[in-house]
Scaffold this active site. Structure first.
Site, PDB file in Angstrom:
ATOM      1  CD  GLU A  29      29.278  60.535  60.341  1.00 17.56           C
ATOM      2  OE1 GLU A  29      28.256  60.234  59.708  1.00 17.56           O
ATOM      3  OE2 GLU A  29      29.320  61.461  61.163  1.00 17.56           O
ATOM      4  CG  HIS A  50      34.219  62.590  57.938  1.00 18.28           C
ATOM      5  ND1 HIS A  50      34.007  63.949  57.967  1.00 18.28           N
ATOM      6  CD2 HIS A  50      33.841  62.133  59.161  1.00 18.28           C
ATOM      7  CE1 HIS A  50      33.516  64.288  59.151  1.00 18.28           C
ATOM      8  NE2 HIS A  50      33.420  63.206  59.899  1.00 18.28           N
ATOM      9  CG  HIS A  52      36.240  65.618  63.135  1.00 18.26           C
ATOM     10  ND1 HIS A  52      35.864  65.058  64.335  1.00 18.26           N
ATOM     11  CD2 HIS A  52      35.324  65.192  62.221  1.00 18.26           C
ATOM     12  CE1 HIS A  52      34.782  64.307  64.146  1.00 18.26           C
ATOM     13  NE2 HIS A  52      34.438  64.377  62.873  1.00 18.26           N
ATOM     14  CG  HIS A  54      30.818  66.837  61.868  1.00 23.70           C
ATOM     15  ND1 HIS A  54      29.772  65.946  61.745  1.00 23.70           N
ATOM     16  CD2 HIS A  54      31.937  66.076  61.931  1.00 23.70           C
ATOM     17  CE1 HIS A  54      30.260  64.708  61.759  1.00 23.70           C
ATOM     18  NE2 HIS A  54      31.556  64.765  61.870  1.00 23.70           N
TER      19      HIS A  54
HETATM   20 ZN   LIG Z   1      32.970  63.288  61.913  1.00 21.79          ZN
END
Ligand SMILES: [Zn+2]
Length: 223
Positions: A82, A100, A102, A162
């Site tokens: 990412e 980031h 989840h 996501h």
């Molecule tokens: Zn991810």
């Protein structure tokens, strides 16, 4: 050349923050990634790494402009898949750190709503209602572009089906925002399951921002 080079301290701080994210239960397996920006360079966590066990030397310095890896990268690790998403957030904001995850409830809310409901005044830490970007394949330029656009005036974004992305001035601040966003999503989820929650008005949120300024709380506005 950057006037603000990435240092060993930056690598150490990124690894410590990644461990904090893992220990907070915001990720499972090898999901999640973090970065810091220094000038025109970005230091990202390595691809396929478990956030609780990263070697500082494996964090990868990439160019903000095109994602190219620094010539003197000391190991064979690769940048997180990412990296383009992180660069898009920096291009859209003046943040210096991105996380980031989840995380559970952020991921749940991202499947249910187009915008995080104004369930609590803590939402003002994100600069306004947190947007949910449509699903796009992880690591894709399409996802990076939509996340960058959704960060307009914001410090956090949910990714449909996501997870979540937050941005702050420091890596510790970004980890804190990731925890705050997860908490807000958990409150929104449980309140919605239990009934029809009362939501705050735009005026309520505006007055919260004014009070935060008056009392000199931080993180009430996008930087
Ligand atoms: Zn991810």
């Amino acid at each position: 050349m950057s006037l603000d080079p990435i240092t060993a301290d930056d690598r150490h701080a990124l690894v410590v923050a990644a461990r904090a994210v893992a220990e907070s239960g915001l990720v499972v397996g090898a999901s999640g990634n973090l970065s810091v920006r220094r000038g025109e360079r970005v230091l990202v966590t390595p691809r396929r790494a478990k956030l609780g066990a990263i070697d500082p030397e494996d964090c990868v310095e990439v160019a903000l402009a095109d994602g190219s890896v620094a010539d003197d990268h000391p190991t064979d690790s690769e940048p997180t898949s990412e990296a383009a998403l992180h660069r898009a957030v920096y291009a859209a904001t003046d943040a210096r750190a991105v996380v980031h995850t989840h995380s559970h409830f952020a991921t749940v809310l991202g499947t249910l709503v187009d915008e995080l409901p104004a369930i609590h005044y803590g939402l003002t830490a994100f600069g306004g209602p947190v947007r949910v970007v449509p699903f796009a394949i992880f690591g894709s330029d399409e996802l990076a572009a939509s996340v960058g656009a959704a960060f307009e005036g914001r410090r956090g974004v949910l990714l449909a089906n996501h997870g979540a992305v937050v941005a702050a001035d420091t890596i510790d601040g970004a980890v804190d925002l990731a925890l705050q966003l997860e908490w807000l999503c958990s409150v929104a989820y449980h309140a919605t399951v239990a009934g029809s929650p009362k939501l705050l008005s735009a005026d309520d949120l505006d007055r919260t921002v004014q009070q935060s300024r008056a009392l000199r709380y931080s993180l009430t506005e996008p930087s």
